[in-house]
Design a protein around this motif. Structure first.
Motif, PDB file in Angstrom:
ATOM      1  N   GLY A   1       0.829  -1.219   0.000  1.00 49.73           N
ATOM      2  CA  GLY A   1       0.000   0.000   0.000  1.00 49.73           C
ATOM      3  C   GLY A   1       0.855   1.258   0.000  1.00 49.73           C
ATOM      4  O   GLY A   1       0.566   2.218  -0.717  1.00 49.73           O
ATOM      5  N   THR A   2       1.906   1.268   0.800  1.00 50.17           N
ATOM      6  CA  THR A   2       2.776   2.459   0.848  1.00 50.17           C
ATOM      7  C   THR A   2       3.476   2.666  -0.491  1.00 50.17           C
ATOM      8  O   THR A   2       3.541   3.785  -1.011  1.00 50.17           O
ATOM      9  N   GLN A   3       3.977   1.567  -1.083  1.00 47.11           N
ATOM     10  CA  GLN A   3       4.643   1.708  -2.391  1.00 47.11           C
ATOM     11  C   GLN A   3       3.651   2.194  -3.448  1.00 47.11           C
ATOM     12  O   GLN A   3       4.000   3.033  -4.297  1.00 47.11           O
ATOM     13  N   THR A   4       2.424   1.699  -3.384  1.00 49.79           N
ATOM     14  CA  THR A   4       1.401   2.112  -4.355  1.00 49.79           C
ATOM     15  C   THR A   4       1.147   3.617  -4.247  1.00 49.79           C
ATOM     16  O   THR A   4       1.057   4.330  -5.251  1.00 49.79           O
ATOM     17  N   LEU A   5       1.059   4.117  -3.020  1.00 46.72           N
ATOM     18  CA  LEU A   5       0.850   5.557  -2.825  1.00 46.72           C
ATOM     19  C   LEU A   5       2.058   6.364  -3.295  1.00 46.72           C
ATOM     20  O   LEU A   5       1.921   7.433  -3.900  1.00 46.72           O
ATOM     21  N   LEU A   6       3.250   5.844  -3.008  1.00 54.52           N
ATOM     22  CA  LEU A   6       4.473   6.549  -3.436  1.00 54.52           C
ATOM     23  C   LEU A   6       4.540   6.620  -4.966  1.00 54.52           C
ATOM     24  O   LEU A   6       4.940   7.639  -5.536  1.00 54.52           O
ATOM     25  N   ASP A   7       4.111   5.534  -5.627  1.00 52.80           N
ATOM     26  CA  ASP A   7       4.082   5.542  -7.103  1.00 52.80           C
ATOM     27  C   ASP A   7       3.106   6.595  -7.607  1.00 52.80           C
ATOM     28  O   ASP A   7       3.403   7.332  -8.556  1.00 52.80           O
ATOM     29  N   ALA A   8       1.936   6.663  -6.959  1.00 49.72           N
ATOM     30  CA  ALA A   8       0.937   7.675  -7.366  1.00 49.72           C
ATOM     31  C   ALA A   8       1.495   9.075  -7.094  1.00 49.72           C
ATOM     32  O   ALA A   8       1.276  10.008  -7.880  1.00 49.72           O
ATOM     33  N   ALA A   9       2.244   9.214  -5.999  1.00 48.82           N
ATOM     34  CA  ALA A   9       2.811  10.517  -5.627  1.00 48.82           C
ATOM     35  C   ALA A   9       3.824  10.990  -6.672  1.00 48.82           C
ATOM     36  O   ALA A   9       3.910  12.178  -6.980  1.00 48.82           O
ATOM     37  N   ARG A  10       4.567  10.049  -7.233  1.00 48.56           N
ATOM     38  CA  ARG A  10       5.574  10.405  -8.257  1.00 48.56           C
ATOM     39  C   ARG A  10       4.956  11.090  -9.450  1.00 48.56           C
ATOM     40  O   ARG A  10       5.571  11.918 -10.103  1.00 48.56           O
ATOM     41  N   ARG A  11       3.721  10.685  -9.751  1.00 48.14           N
ATOM     42  CA  ARG A  11       3.052  11.232 -10.948  1.00 48.14           C
ATOM     43  C   ARG A  11       2.367  12.566 -10.662  1.00 48.14           C
ATOM     44  O   ARG A  11       1.911  13.226 -11.573  1.00 48.14           O
ATOM     45  N   GLY A  12       2.302  12.955  -9.376  1.00 41.42           N
ATOM     46  CA  GLY A  12       1.583  14.182  -9.018  1.00 41.42           C
ATOM     47  C   GLY A  12       2.528  15.370  -8.874  1.00 41.42           C
ATOM     48  O   GLY A  12       3.651  15.355  -9.366  1.00 41.42           O
ATOM     49  N   ARG A  13       2.029  16.377  -8.155  1.00 45.15           N
ATOM     50  CA  ARG A  13       2.844  17.583  -7.945  1.00 45.15           C
ATOM     51  C   ARG A  13       2.860  17.894  -6.444  1.00 45.15           C
ATOM     52  O   ARG A  13       2.626  19.024  -6.024  1.00 45.15           O
ATOM     53  N   LEU A  14       3.148  16.838  -5.679  1.00 42.76           N
ATOM     54  CA  LEU A  14       3.074  16.985  -4.228  1.00 42.76           C
ATOM     55  C   LEU A  14       4.222  17.833  -3.701  1.00 42.76           C
ATOM     56  O   LEU A  14       5.354  17.729  -4.170  1.00 42.76           O
ATOM     57  N   SER A  15       3.909  18.646  -2.656  1.00 44.73           N
ATOM     58  CA  SER A  15       4.993  19.359  -1.981  1.00 44.73           C
ATOM     59  C   SER A  15       5.493  18.553  -0.775  1.00 44.73           C
ATOM     60  O   SER A  15       6.617  18.746  -0.317  1.00 44.73           O
ATOM     61  N   ARG A  16       4.659  17.648  -0.243  1.00 44.16           N
ATOM     62  CA  ARG A  16       5.078  16.806   0.885  1.00 44.16           C
ATOM     63  C   ARG A  16       4.355  15.466   0.858  1.00 44.16           C
ATOM     64  O   ARG A  16       3.183  15.393   0.500  1.00 44.16           O
ATOM     65  N   PHE A  17       5.092  14.420   1.296  1.00 44.47           N
ATOM     66  CA  PHE A  17       4.487  13.105   1.554  1.00 44.47           C
ATOM     67  C   PHE A  17       4.942  12.711   2.952  1.00 44.47           C
ATOM     68  O   PHE A  17       6.125  12.420   3.164  1.00 44.47           O
TER      69      PHE A  17
END
Ligand code: NAD
Ligand code: TYD
Length: 352
Positions: free
Chosen positions: A102-118
């Motif tokens: 689950g954490t890796q899945t979220l991190l993968d989704a985060a890579r495609r976004g424009r997040l300032s923090r995770f």
């Protein structure tokens, strides 16, 4: 700012969602939660009317659901997890799926976004167990002993790798044992309170000598918020409470507060691989983030017992469903008089 809180229907996540909505009037909050046995929409009841709040039911290990949750997000605070050590000892499967995949899945989704923090919300249990002396700092080696702790350590390392490899702006927070209102009654404090209020026996593993470092969930949530706002990507921040206590002393205090007697205590077979002591050095968060815990254990425990006393319907529902079969599996044998020998994990033992 649009903030996605995963696990926002759980114990700590729901407190965090309330805190963010109350103290950050510009922020939009998406609560992304699968509603497993410990997720409960009663914990966020009343928020549907708030136009800055949205609940999205979904599984963090489902790539499509994760991508949908993170669409348009500025930051993620990741709390969704399987969180109970005893369940991880019974069966580690869901812990690997949710906490690691689950954490890796979220991190993968985060890579495609424009997040300032995770913000990866983690636990002191990744550091393993202490003897009578010492405290864990952010540079202590990872030495998890339970499947739960190992799954959280794996998630932390995946988050670290996403920062170093892909530049995901990860901040890792590690807190000590939380307590407070709305904690699912499988963990020690709510279990003792709910059993004591019902006049039922209170199971104490081994000899009740294990030590935990307690922090009120409200103090932890304020820590997560300052880590999000003032922390540095790639860094780790510990959040430990001021109070350390052996389990027997804690249980005696809780029984007194619940108006029950010590005759309810049952010494039962120890938890397998039971970590002896946790203690966190939070001087970095104090120094760099200006954080400190504000709720003293006595006041926090009194208010927590009162909360459970005043919410019998919440407790009844939490103790229904799957809980009874879990409880029977976990405690039926243990509550018999002849307990098995203790299995406390002391750090002096030979380790792999
Ligand atoms: P909890 O069990 O009360 O809540 C977990 C939440 O995650 C629930 O709402 C559940 O529905 C949700 N969830 C579980 N699997 C999911 C999935 N696959 N997809 C989406 N949502 C899912 O846990 P908690 O005590 O509030 O802990 C929250 C976080 O804080 C966890 O990451 C835990 O490791 C960490 N933490 C807890 C403590 C503690 O003492 N409770 C201490 C330090 C760190
Ligand atoms: P717990 O609340 O499960 O948190 P953690 O294992 O993450 O520290 O347990 C806190 C302490 O209480 C731990 O030393 C195990 C002990 N314990 C009992 O003695 N009896 C119980 O029924 C439970 C659930 C825990």
């Amino acid at each position: 700012m649009q903030i996605v809180v995963t696990g926002g229907a759980g114990f700590i996540g729901s407190q965090l969602v309330h805190l963010l909505l109350e103290t950050r009037p510009e922020w939009q909050i998406v609560n992304f939660d699968a509603l497993t046995y410990s997720g409960n929409l009663e914990n966020v009841a009343g928020l549907e009317a708030n136009s800055r709040y949205r609940f999205l039911r979904g599984d963090v290990a489902d790539p499509e659901a994760a991508a949908q949750a993170l669409a348009g997000a500025d930051a993620v605070i990741h709390l969704a997890a399987e969180s109970h050590v005893d369940r991880s000892i019974q069966d580690a499967g869901d812990f690997i799926r949710t906490n690691v995949t689950g954490t890796q899945t979220l991190l993968d989704a985060a890579r495609r976004g424009r997040l300032s923090r995770f913000v990866q919300v983690s636990t002191d249990e990744v550091y393993g167990s202490l003897g009578n002396e010492g405290r864990f700092s952010e540079t202590s080696p990872l030495a998890p002993n339970s499947p739960y702790a190992a799954s959280k350590a794996a998630a932390d390392l995946l988050a670290r790798a996403a920062f170093h490899t892909h530049g995901v702006p990860v901040i890792i927070t590690r807190a000590s044992n939380n307590y407070g209102p709305r904690q699912f009654p499988e963990k020690l404090i709510p279990l003792v309170i709910s059993n004591a209020l019902a006049g039922e026996p209170v199971p104490l593993y081994g000899r009740g000598e294990n030590v935990r470092n307690w922090i009120h969930a409200a103090d932890h949530c304020r820590g997560i918020l300052v880590a999000l706002e003032r922390g540095t990507p790639g860094e780790i921040y510990n959040f430990g409470g001021d109070d350390e206590l052996d389990n027997l002393s804690l249980v005696k205090r809780l029984l007194r507060l619940a108006g029950a007697g010590e005759e309810l205590i049952r010494y039962v077979a120890d938890r397998l691989g039971h970590d002896f002591r946790y203690s966190l050095d939070s001087s970095r968060a104090r120094r760099e983030l200006g954080w400190r815990p504000e709720i003293a254990l006595d006041a926090g425990l009194t208010a927590t017992v009162d909360w459970y006393r005043q919410h019998p319907a919440w407790l009844r529902r939490a103790r229904g469903g799957d809980f009874q079969s879990y409880y029977a599996r976990q405690y039926e044998v243990r509550l018999q008089p002849a307990a098995a020998p203790a299995a406390t994990h002391r750090p002096t033992e030979k380790s792999c």
